[in-house]
Design a protein around this motif. Structure first.
Motif, short mmCIF file in Angstrom:
data_model
loop_
_atom_site.label_atom_id
_atom_site.label_comp_id
_atom_site.label_asym_id
_atom_site.label_seq_id
_atom_site.Cartn_x
_atom_site.Cartn_y
_atom_site.Cartn_z
N ARG A 175 -10.15 -27.98 -5.53
CA ARG A 175 -9.60 -28.08 -6.88
C ARG A 175 -10.60 -27.56 -7.91
NH1 ARG A 175 -8.14 -30.48 -11.59
NH2 ARG A 175 -5.89 -30.49 -11.91
N ALA A 176 -11.89 -27.83 -7.71
CA ALA A 176 -12.91 -27.29 -8.61
C ALA A 176 -12.89 -25.77 -8.59
CB ALA A 176 -14.29 -27.81 -8.22
N PHE A 177 -12.74 -25.21 -7.38
CA PHE A 177 -12.63 -23.75 -7.29
C PHE A 177 -11.38 -23.27 -8.01
CE2 PHE A 177 -11.05 -19.87 -5.33
CZ PHE A 177 -12.15 -19.04 -5.51
N GLY A 178 -10.30 -24.02 -7.90
CA GLY A 178 -9.07 -23.65 -8.60
C GLY A 178 -9.26 -23.60 -10.11
N CYS A 179 -10.01 -24.56 -10.65
CA CYS A 179 -10.31 -24.54 -12.09
C CYS A 179 -11.11 -23.29 -12.45
CB CYS A 179 -11.09 -25.79 -12.48
SG CYS A 179 -10.14 -27.32 -12.38
N LEU A 180 -12.09 -22.94 -11.61
CA LEU A 180 -12.87 -21.73 -11.85
C LEU A 180 -11.98 -20.49 -11.78
CD1 LEU A 180 -15.60 -20.17 -12.08
CD2 LEU A 180 -15.70 -20.25 -9.57
N LEU A 181 -11.13 -20.41 -10.77
CA LEU A 181 -10.25 -19.26 -10.63
C LEU A 181 -9.32 -19.13 -11.83
CD1 LEU A 181 -9.31 -16.92 -8.83
CD2 LEU A 181 -7.73 -18.52 -7.71
N GLU A 182 -8.82 -20.24 -12.31
CA GLU A 182 -7.95 -20.24 -13.49
C GLU A 182 -8.69 -19.65 -14.70
OE1 GLU A 182 -4.89 -23.44 -15.30
OE2 GLU A 182 -6.96 -24.14 -15.12
N GLU A 183 -9.95 -20.03 -14.86
CA GLU A 183 -10.74 -19.52 -15.99
C GLU A 183 -11.02 -18.02 -15.85
OE1 GLU A 183 -12.95 -23.87 -16.39
OE2 GLU A 183 -14.03 -22.15 -15.56
N LEU A 184 -11.29 -17.58 -14.64
CA LEU A 184 -11.55 -16.17 -14.41
C LEU A 184 -10.29 -15.34 -14.67
CD1 LEU A 184 -13.67 -16.34 -11.12
CD2 LEU A 184 -14.52 -15.89 -13.43
N LEU A 185 -9.15 -15.81 -14.17
CA LEU A 185 -7.90 -15.07 -14.33
C LEU A 185 -7.49 -14.99 -15.80
CD1 LEU A 185 -5.77 -16.34 -11.30
CD2 LEU A 185 -6.88 -14.13 -11.58
N ALA A 186 -7.78 -16.03 -16.56
CA ALA A 186 -7.42 -16.02 -17.97
C ALA A 186 -8.19 -14.96 -18.75
CB ALA A 186 -7.67 -17.40 -18.57
N ARG A 187 -9.28 -14.47 -18.15
CA ARG A 187 -10.14 -13.51 -18.84
C ARG A 187 -10.22 -12.17 -18.10
NH1 ARG A 187 -11.39 -18.60 -19.42
NH2 ARG A 187 -12.07 -19.34 -21.48
N CYS A 188 -9.29 -11.95 -17.18
CA CYS A 188 -9.32 -10.74 -16.36
C CYS A 188 -8.23 -9.77 -16.81
CB CYS A 188 -9.10 -11.11 -14.89
SG CYS A 188 -9.23 -9.72 -13.76
#
Length: 444
Positions: free
Chosen positions: A384-397
């Motif tokens: 889930r922590a990785f999911g939060c990170l992935l969400e943040e990366l995708l929002a800025r990609c």
């Protein structure tokens, strides 16, 4: 930092945030003159042991810090402050947490480094609770009512007296960051890690240079490791003895050793021997200067989510480089029987092209990989922590192909599943990321 003189002279009218650290033994009544505006009150580093009964007159107060004072009980008046959502009483002498002391809107509670033996059952009524910092107390159990706190995302339980983890922890749909090192439940595994044979590097072999940084657990210096013919630039971390918000520095040292070698982890070269003051320390590979923190830590308002620079954007290639590196590093750690516990962008160092290093083991915890049921549950928390990170990366990609965007969206949704064991393993995540990266290259 403000002064009493400024407060008494009326120079602080209209301020939202007040910080006073000047040896206070009593709550200054002049603070009430700020009732129309004051939202954040920091009285840390004083000699206070009580708060006034009329504190609720500060009707807009959202945040109060009273760390490093002389409180032995969490003040009951806090529970009557209707707007209060963040309460920080780190490093006091608190034994008792009365039921009446918990505000209805409590979102973030910090009781690190006290003497708390028990939490009240009504903490389960704090349905807005997201962050619970309890490291360095005397807890032997947690109230089962905490299972009602469905918004709870981060729990720090290190350095208490817990013999086991309550099973309801794994039913919390949003629990993401957990730390429990320094408890009896993991003491044997931590001792084994500290006994791992590492090369000993004598203090006299190190030419210590400038301070590179200071964290809660220690000081990091740039140094040169001297040999007969050459010198190698290295980093030296000297551990402090004090309790941190995550736990004990010695547990962090054990985790740093146990992490082992991986291309996306900071690398440990050896253990400091014969320090003049007997200080524990590790010698690590020096991180090149082109690496920088991916984001800043959470703010008071963001609570559990990191803060990125407003202009920060990623190309698909950079985004994939970061995501695949961190997923692979997390998979490696779990194979060692270790949960990072603080998998956050602010603990990730990256370059412009997306080379990434996961750092900071202060919140890491150990488990027995032979206990397959526990291992699966703990690893899925970190997913889930990785999911939060992935969400943040995708929002800025920018520039992802539609099909890749859809695939990453599906992966993200899987990582954030409310049902713990419905989330993918890190092995599965790595495979899916590699497939999606190849798909993006083909579409470009």
């Amino acid at each position: 930092m403000h002064t009493l003189e400024q407060l008494r002279a009326g120079e602080l009218q209209g301020i939202r945030q007040l910080s006073l650290s000047c040896g206070l033994t009593e709550f200054p009544r002049e603070i009430f003159s700020l009732a129309d505006s004051l939202e954040i009150l920091d009285l840390s580093g004083n000699q206070l042991s009580s708060l006034p009964d009329d504190l609720p007159k500060l009707s807009k107060l959202k945040v109060i810090f009273c760390s490093q004072n002389y409180f032995t009980e969490l003040p009951q008046v806090l529970g009557r402050c209707e707007s209060l959502s963040m309460v920080g009483f780190k490093s006091n002498q608190i034994v008792d947490v009365p039921p009446a002391a918990l505000p209805a809107k409590l979102r973030w509670l910090i009781l690190t480094d006290n003497r708390v033996q028990q939490l009240p059952d009504n903490i389960g009524a704090c349905v807005e609770l997201q962050k619970l910092m309890l490291a360095g107390n005397q807890l032997t159990s947690l109230p089962d009512t905490l299972s009602n706190c469905h918004k709870l995302e981060l729990i720090r339980l290190a350095a208490n007296r817990l013999e086991h983890l309550p099973q309801w922890l794994f039913t919390l749909p949003r629990l993401t960051w957990l730390a429990y090192a320094g408890n009896p439940l993991s003491a044997q595994l931590e001792a084994q890690a500290l006994n791992v044979a590492l090369p000993e590097i004598h203090w006299q072999q190190l030419a210590v240079n400038e301070l590179l940084g200071e964290g809660a657990s220690g000081l990091i210096y740039r140094a040169d490791l001297m040999s007969a013919a050459t010198s190698t630039p290295v980093a030296v971390k000297l551990f402090k003895g004090a309790m941190t918000s995550d736990g004990l520095p010695l547990c962090e040292m054990a985790s740093t050793i146990k992490a082992g070698q991986h291309v996306a982890l900071t690398q440990t070269l050896g253990r400091v021997a014969a320090h003049p003051q007997g200080t524990d320390g590790l010698v690590m590979q020096l991180i090149p200067s082109d690496f920088a923190n991916l984001a800043g830590p959470p703010s008071l308002s963001s609570c559990t989510r990191d803060v990125y620079a407003p202009e920060q954007r990623f190309t698909p290639a950079v985004m994939f480089n970061i995501a695949t590196a961190i997923a692979s590093a997390a998979q490696h750690l779990h194979q060692q029987g270790m949960m990072h516990g603080d998998l956050y962008a602010h603990n990730i160092l990256t370059t412009e092209i997306g080379d990434a290093l996961l750092s900071d083991y202060g919140a890491a915890s150990f488990y027995d990989v032979a206990d397959a049921a526990l291992a699966a549950r703990l690893s899925r928390l970190e997913v889930r922590a990785f999911g939060c990170l992935l969400e943040e990366l995708l929002a800025r990609c920018d520039g992802l192909a539609d099909s890749t965007q859809q695939g990453l969206g599906a992966l993200l949704a899987d990582c954030l599943q409310a049902q713990l064991l419905s989330r993918p393993s890190f092995e599965d995540i790595c495979q899916r990321l590699n497939q999606l990266q190849a798909q993006q290259v083909m579409a470009a």
